[in-house]
Design a protein around this motif. Structure first.
Motif, mmCIF file in Angstrom:
data_model
loop_
_atom_site.group_PDB
_atom_site.id
_atom_site.type_symbol
_atom_site.label_atom_id
_atom_site.label_comp_id
_atom_site.label_asym_id
_atom_site.label_seq_id
_atom_site.Cartn_x
_atom_site.Cartn_y
_atom_site.Cartn_z
ATOM 1 N N UNK A 70 1.204 -0.786 0.055
ATOM 2 C CA UNK A 70 0.139 0.324 0.123
ATOM 3 C C UNK A 70 0.771 1.264 0.003
ATOM 4 N N UNK A 71 2.069 1.126 0.563
ATOM 5 C CA UNK A 71 2.891 2.344 0.050
ATOM 6 C C UNK A 71 3.405 2.913 -1.428
ATOM 7 N N UNK A 72 3.060 2.422 -2.050
ATOM 8 C CA UNK A 72 3.698 1.863 -3.414
ATOM 9 C C UNK A 72 2.738 1.567 -4.789
ATOM 10 N N UNK A 73 1.630 2.940 -4.324
ATOM 11 C CA UNK A 73 0.262 2.388 -5.392
ATOM 12 C C UNK A 73 0.977 3.119 -6.446
ATOM 13 N N UNK A 74 1.588 4.099 -6.771
ATOM 14 C CA UNK A 74 1.895 4.705 -7.647
ATOM 15 C C UNK A 74 3.376 4.315 -8.626
ATOM 16 N N UNK A 78 6.215 -2.647 -5.767
ATOM 17 C CA UNK A 78 6.081 -3.946 -4.803
ATOM 18 C C UNK A 78 4.958 -4.885 -6.122
ATOM 19 N N UNK A 79 5.263 -5.854 -5.193
ATOM 20 C CA UNK A 79 5.406 -7.212 -6.289
ATOM 21 C C UNK A 79 3.611 -7.248 -6.347
ATOM 22 N N UNK A 80 2.380 -6.622 -5.336
ATOM 23 C CA UNK A 80 1.239 -6.749 -5.329
ATOM 24 C C UNK A 80 0.812 -5.862 -5.013
ATOM 25 N N UNK A 81 1.044 -4.828 -5.325
ATOM 26 C CA UNK A 81 0.925 -3.575 -5.786
ATOM 27 C C UNK A 81 -0.312 -3.490 -6.826
ATOM 28 N N UNK A 96 -2.044 -4.196 -12.426
ATOM 29 C CA UNK A 96 -0.854 -4.163 -11.424
ATOM 30 C C UNK A 96 0.166 -3.289 -11.828
ATOM 31 N N UNK A 97 0.814 -3.037 -10.456
ATOM 32 C CA UNK A 97 1.954 -2.170 -10.063
ATOM 33 C C UNK A 97 2.830 -2.366 -11.294
ATOM 34 N N UNK A 98 3.710 -3.806 -11.052
ATOM 35 C CA UNK A 98 4.304 -3.870 -12.368
ATOM 36 C C UNK A 98 4.220 -3.177 -13.866
#
Length: 470
Positions: A70-74, A78-81, A96-98
């Motif tokens: 949750x600290x890296x939404x943008x 994070x692999x699960x972001x 997916x954040x990836x």
């Protein structure tokens, strides 16, 4: 780096640039409005799963601190972001954040590629307009479908009432015919009994006369008839001679079959005079079944010699014919009542909206096969060679409890080679006309069809309307 500026001015310019970069880097990207409350700028940030507290300046710093991402939404740290595409003017969604800054435009507003070199265009407005046009078209189709559905419901109600009235009328006719049958059966039995009694009396009288030495009554003898039928004069009568010389009383143009001739001869193919008197002569004397061709009975037969017997036989035959006529009429009415009851026993929907589909069939050609769906009856597949295979017979409605009438099940079709029996599931979809739209075979001998029809249009779809985010 900055020509034509003094040292002080250059320091100011550098500070402004760094500040703007810092501000850009501090912007909380990739979150929806419902999650903004978790990202209000303060000294510290609590991971949304509550597992960890970190300094707020570590949010979107391209390093994954929280287990839930949750600290890296943008960023893609994070692999699960998850990154939230706002897509103003179109449908918002997560990716997916990836995929953030990976050089591929995933969000139509290009928000996922804010630091990549890919020149993404904001296409949300065009996509929104296109989807709104599609949805508005669907709403027009739905509106027309609902109008047609109401017409079909009204027609179904009228048809149902007509069929109920027809059933009542047929039942009354059936009751009347049953009464007639009871009377005619009694009449036919009475007439037959009278004719048989007259025959028996006449036969007895003739036998008495034949045995009396003073009697002048001499009807034609069995010997003379035997000689007439014995064409080759060999002292016997054969099946061929019976077929050549005799015919049924009711239809002289009709030739006797070999089995009929054998039966007249007592079950054998050849008889002499004594055997003739015991078998064929009896039939010729009564004149009930057969006669010599070209003559109305054998001279001396009961029916020809006694007008009372002839009248009685005629009355018995008329009573039998009347009985047969009413029996045929009763059977016809009985079949109509049975078929009508079977039709009325089918579930045609809560408002009988599907009644109009009964006795209709719809075809669709797919490759070399022609598929035919006859609602409430059967589904078939016809090959190019003309072979017809059953894909199932009407079973039941198979929709969910919320929408029972959205699927039809047809089962117990012809067995597959080394496989199950063929079954078909018919999915009903909304449209302004009734037609078979698609046929698929997702698994061996298990078929899925789509039948478009106005009666599958639901008012709930119209109430939902165009997507709320558009």
């Amino acid at each position: 780096m900055f020509p034509n500026c003094s040292l002080g001015h250059c320091h100011i310019i550098i500070a402004v640039v760094l500040w703007s970069i810092c501000v850009d880097s501090r912007k909380i990207r990739g979150i929806s409005l419902s999650y903004k409350r978790f990202y209000r700028e303060r000294k510290s940030f609590l991971c949304i799963d509550g597992s960890k507290m970190i300094p707020f300046d570590q949010v979107n710093d391209d390093y994954c601190d929280c287990v839930d991402g949750s600290d890296e939404p943008g960023t893609a740290a994070c692999p699960n972001g998850r990154f939230y595409c706002t897509n103003l003017g179109y449908r918002s969604h997560y990716i997916p954040s990836s995929r953030v800054n990976d050089g591929i435009c995933d969000c139509c507003d290009a928000s996922d590629e804010y630091r990549s070199q890919t020149p993404c265009q904001n296409t949300c407005r065009n996509l929104g307009q296109r989807e709104r046009a599609e949805v508005e078209g669907q709403m027009r189709v739905l509106g027309e479908g609902l109008r047609l559905k109401q017409q079909l419901i009204e027609e179904g109600v009228l048809t149902w009432r007509e069929k109920q009235a027809q059933l009542r009328d047929l039942q009354r006719v059936s009751d009347d015919l049953q009464t007639q049958l009871d009377d005619l059966r009694k009449e036919e039995a009475r007439r037959k009994e009278e004719a048989d009694a007259l025959r028996e009396r006449e036969i007895g009288a003739r036998e008495t006369a034949d045995n009396s030495p003073t009697s002048h009554y001499r009807p034609e003898s069995p010997i003379s008839v035997f000689k007439e039928l014995d064409s080759n004069r060999d002292g016997s009568i054969t099946v061929d001679e019976v077929q050549a010389k005799l015919s049924p009383v009711q239809d002289e143009e009709h030739a006797l079959s070999e089995d009929e001739a054998v039966a007249l001869l007592g079950g054998v193919h050849r008889v002499d005079l004594s055997r003739f008197e015991e078998t064929l002569w009896t039939s010729l004397r009564t004149g009930d079944n057969v006669t010599i061709k070209g003559r109305h009975g054998v001279p001396g037969s009961l029916a020809d010699e006694d007008p009372n017997i002839k009248a009685a036989v005629s009355a018995a035959e008329k009573a039998a014919a009347d009985l047969k006529r009413v029996e045929d009429a009763y059977e016809t009415v009985y079949m109509e009542i049975r078929d009508l009851r079977e039709k009325l026993s089918i579930d045609y929907g809560s408002e009988r909206e599907f009644l109009f589909l009964h006795n209709q069939c719809f075809q669709l050609k797919v490759h070399e096969y022609i598929y035919e769906l006859c609602p409430f009856s059967q589904v078939t597949q016809k090959s190019a060679s003309g072979e017809v295979v059953s894909l199932g017979k009407w079973g039941s409605w198979a929709g969910s409890p919320e929408n029972q009438y959205c699927q039809m099940r047809y089962e117990s079709g012809e067995p597959c080679w080394q496989g199950p029996t063929r079954n078909t599931m018919v999915m009903l979809i909304c449209g302004t006309e009734t037609a078979l739209r698609s046929v698929k075979e997702p698994s061996k001998c298990q078929y899925v069809m789509e039948l478009q029809t106005p009666v599958s249009c639901q008012p709930a779809l119209r109430q939902r309307g165009i997507h709320s985010e558009l």
